[in-house]
Design a protein around this motif. Structure first.
Motif, mmCIF file in Angstrom:
data_model
loop_
_atom_site.group_PDB
_atom_site.id
_atom_site.type_symbol
_atom_site.label_atom_id
_atom_site.label_comp_id
_atom_site.label_asym_id
_atom_site.label_seq_id
_atom_site.Cartn_x
_atom_site.Cartn_y
_atom_site.Cartn_z
ATOM 1 N N GLY A 27 0.793 -1.230 0.000
ATOM 2 C CA GLY A 27 0.000 0.000 0.000
ATOM 3 C C GLY A 27 0.820 1.271 0.000
ATOM 4 N N ARG A 28 2.132 1.157 0.238
ATOM 5 C CA ARG A 28 2.960 2.365 0.211
ATOM 6 C C ARG A 28 3.086 2.884 -1.217
ATOM 7 N NH1 ARG A 28 8.370 1.163 3.451
ATOM 8 N NH2 ARG A 28 8.187 -0.776 2.289
ATOM 9 N N ARG A 29 3.256 4.196 -1.329
ATOM 10 C CA ARG A 29 3.505 4.850 -2.620
ATOM 11 C C ARG A 29 5.010 4.849 -2.856
ATOM 12 N NH1 ARG A 29 -1.439 3.709 -2.784
ATOM 13 N NH2 ARG A 29 -2.896 5.232 -1.968
ATOM 14 N N PHE A 30 5.421 4.813 -4.125
ATOM 15 C CA PHE A 30 6.852 4.773 -4.404
ATOM 16 C C PHE A 30 7.209 5.524 -5.673
ATOM 17 C CE2 PHE A 30 5.314 1.237 -6.939
ATOM 18 C CZ PHE A 30 6.082 1.305 -8.101
ATOM 19 N N PHE A 31 8.471 5.920 -5.729
ATOM 20 C CA PHE A 31 9.129 6.449 -6.922
ATOM 21 C C PHE A 31 10.522 5.840 -6.916
ATOM 22 C CE2 PHE A 31 12.178 9.657 -8.523
ATOM 23 C CZ PHE A 31 11.789 9.674 -9.852
ATOM 24 N N LEU A 32 10.921 5.236 -8.038
ATOM 25 C CA LEU A 32 12.233 4.610 -8.167
ATOM 26 C C LEU A 32 12.950 5.230 -9.353
ATOM 27 C CD1 LEU A 32 14.312 2.320 -7.525
ATOM 28 C CD2 LEU A 32 12.987 0.876 -9.072
ATOM 29 N N SER A 33 14.200 5.649 -9.134
ATOM 30 C CA SER A 33 14.991 6.245 -10.207
ATOM 31 C C SER A 33 16.418 5.741 -10.157
ATOM 32 C CB SER A 33 15.002 7.774 -10.101
ATOM 33 O OG SER A 33 15.797 8.335 -11.135
ATOM 34 N N ASP A 34 16.971 5.515 -11.348
ATOM 35 C CA ASP A 34 18.405 5.205 -11.452
ATOM 36 C C ASP A 34 19.139 6.330 -12.174
ATOM 37 O OD1 ASP A 34 17.534 4.806 -14.062
ATOM 38 O OD2 ASP A 34 18.696 2.980 -14.348
ATOM 39 N N GLU A 35 18.512 7.524 -12.197
ATOM 40 C CA GLU A 35 19.119 8.679 -12.859
ATOM 41 C C GLU A 35 19.572 9.756 -11.879
ATOM 42 O OE1 GLU A 35 17.415 10.067 -16.568
ATOM 43 O OE2 GLU A 35 16.006 8.403 -16.488
ATOM 44 N N HIS A 53 4.086 6.444 2.980
ATOM 45 C CA HIS A 53 2.990 5.641 3.520
ATOM 46 C C HIS A 53 1.807 5.711 2.549
ATOM 47 C CE1 HIS A 53 5.008 5.102 7.372
ATOM 48 N NE2 HIS A 53 5.316 6.394 7.327
ATOM 49 N N ALA A 54 0.827 4.843 2.753
ATOM 50 C CA ALA A 54 -0.344 4.815 1.874
ATOM 51 C C ALA A 54 -1.058 6.166 1.818
ATOM 52 C CB ALA A 54 -1.313 3.725 2.322
ATOM 53 N N ASP A 55 -0.968 6.958 2.905
ATOM 54 C CA ASP A 55 -1.638 8.266 2.917
ATOM 55 C C ASP A 55 -0.792 9.368 2.261
ATOM 56 O OD1 ASP A 55 0.345 8.823 4.792
ATOM 57 O OD2 ASP A 55 -1.059 9.258 6.434
ATOM 58 N N GLY A 56 0.391 9.001 1.710
ATOM 59 C CA GLY A 56 1.225 9.968 1.002
ATOM 60 C C GLY A 56 2.230 10.698 1.867
ATOM 61 N N THR A 57 2.285 10.384 3.169
ATOM 62 C CA THR A 57 3.298 10.996 4.025
ATOM 63 C C THR A 57 4.604 10.219 3.886
ATOM 64 O OG1 THR A 57 2.577 9.695 5.948
ATOM 65 C CG2 THR A 57 1.637 11.920 5.684
ATOM 66 N N PHE A 58 5.721 10.929 4.010
ATOM 67 C CA PHE A 58 7.042 10.336 3.803
ATOM 68 C C PHE A 58 7.285 9.168 4.751
ATOM 69 C CE2 PHE A 58 11.603 10.292 5.011
ATOM 70 C CZ PHE A 58 12.098 9.781 3.811
ATOM 71 N N ASP A 59 7.895 8.107 4.205
ATOM 72 C CA ASP A 59 8.264 6.933 4.992
ATOM 73 C C ASP A 59 9.778 6.780 5.050
ATOM 74 O OD1 ASP A 59 8.353 4.534 6.385
ATOM 75 O OD2 ASP A 59 7.611 3.322 4.731
ATOM 76 N N GLU A 60 10.405 6.486 3.910
ATOM 77 C CA GLU A 60 11.850 6.271 3.894
ATOM 78 C C GLU A 60 12.390 6.389 2.473
ATOM 79 O OE1 GLU A 60 13.423 2.214 4.340
ATOM 80 O OE2 GLU A 60 11.356 1.478 4.182
ATOM 81 N N VAL A 61 13.700 6.516 2.386
ATOM 82 C CA VAL A 61 14.390 6.486 1.103
ATOM 83 C C VAL A 61 15.490 5.442 1.218
ATOM 84 C CG1 VAL A 61 15.921 8.418 1.704
ATOM 85 C CG2 VAL A 61 15.542 7.860 -0.682
ATOM 86 N N ARG A 62 15.613 4.606 0.191
ATOM 87 C CA ARG A 62 16.653 3.588 0.119
ATOM 88 C C ARG A 62 17.557 3.951 -1.050
ATOM 89 N NH1 ARG A 62 12.591 -1.602 0.468
ATOM 90 N NH2 ARG A 62 11.672 -1.061 2.503
ATOM 91 N N VAL A 63 18.847 4.061 -0.775
ATOM 92 C CA VAL A 63 19.777 4.589 -1.765
ATOM 93 C C VAL A 63 20.969 3.659 -1.927
ATOM 94 C CG1 VAL A 63 21.302 6.518 -2.315
ATOM 95 C CG2 VAL A 63 19.125 6.951 -1.184
ATOM 96 N N ASP A 64 21.374 3.467 -3.168
ATOM 97 C CA ASP A 64 22.597 2.738 -3.485
ATOM 98 C C ASP A 64 23.435 3.597 -4.416
ATOM 99 O OD1 ASP A 64 22.132 -0.167 -2.434
ATOM 100 O OD2 ASP A 64 20.263 0.383 -3.455
#
Length: 149
Positions: A27-35, A53-64
């Motif tokens: 249910g979480r919203r996401f955006f994934l970019s490799d740019e 989160h599902a309500d659009g509030t920030f949860d986390e960012v995972r970065v490599d």
């Protein structure tokens, strides 16, 4: 009216700079970019998974961090060439749906680099710029249908 950051904006998936935006299996919203890329000369590129989160509030960012492809002009966004990493991040989402998402802007520091959406004003125009790299800029009405690169 310029001068105030939006409480929400919409990210719409497309075939250009936004191929992966939507809703994850949980249910979480996401955006994934490799740019994403460091503005520092010789700095890395990044694969970044932004989660709300599902309500659009920030949860986390995972970065490599990954090596920046050779021969790319400074300040130009290009795919990082990390297809396996992108696929692994997509797999983390489970069964996901690519669709527009309404989310809040955020900035989160990871290892000394800011990731997220920075509000700025330039010549009276309000915008949200993706960080790092500043290669996507959304404008009012914040509907995600048009952006500058």
């Amino acid at each position: 009216m310029p001068g105030a950051a939006p409480e929400r904006f919409t990210i719409v998936p497309d075939d250009y700079h936004v191929p992966y935006a939507g809703t994850a299996e949980d249910g979480r919203r996401f955006f994934l970019s490799d740019e994403l890329f460091s503005p520092e000369p010789g700095g890395p590129s990044y694969v970044g998974l932004f989660l709300w989160h599902a309500d659009g509030t920030f949860d986390e960012v995972r970065v490599d961090a990954v090596a920046r492809p050779d021969g790319v002009p400074p300040m130009q966004a290009v795919p990082a060439g990390a297809d396996d990493l992108v696929q692994a991040r997509l797999a983390e989402l489970g069964d996901h749906v690519l669709e527009p998402v309404d989310v809040e802007p955020f900035l989160e520091e990871v290892d000394g680099t800011e990731f997220g959406w920075r509000f700025q004003e330039y010549d009276g125009t309000a915008m949200l710029n993706i960080e790092p790299g500043n290669f996507i800029a959304y404008y009012e009405p914040w509907d995600g249908l048009e952006y500058d690169t």
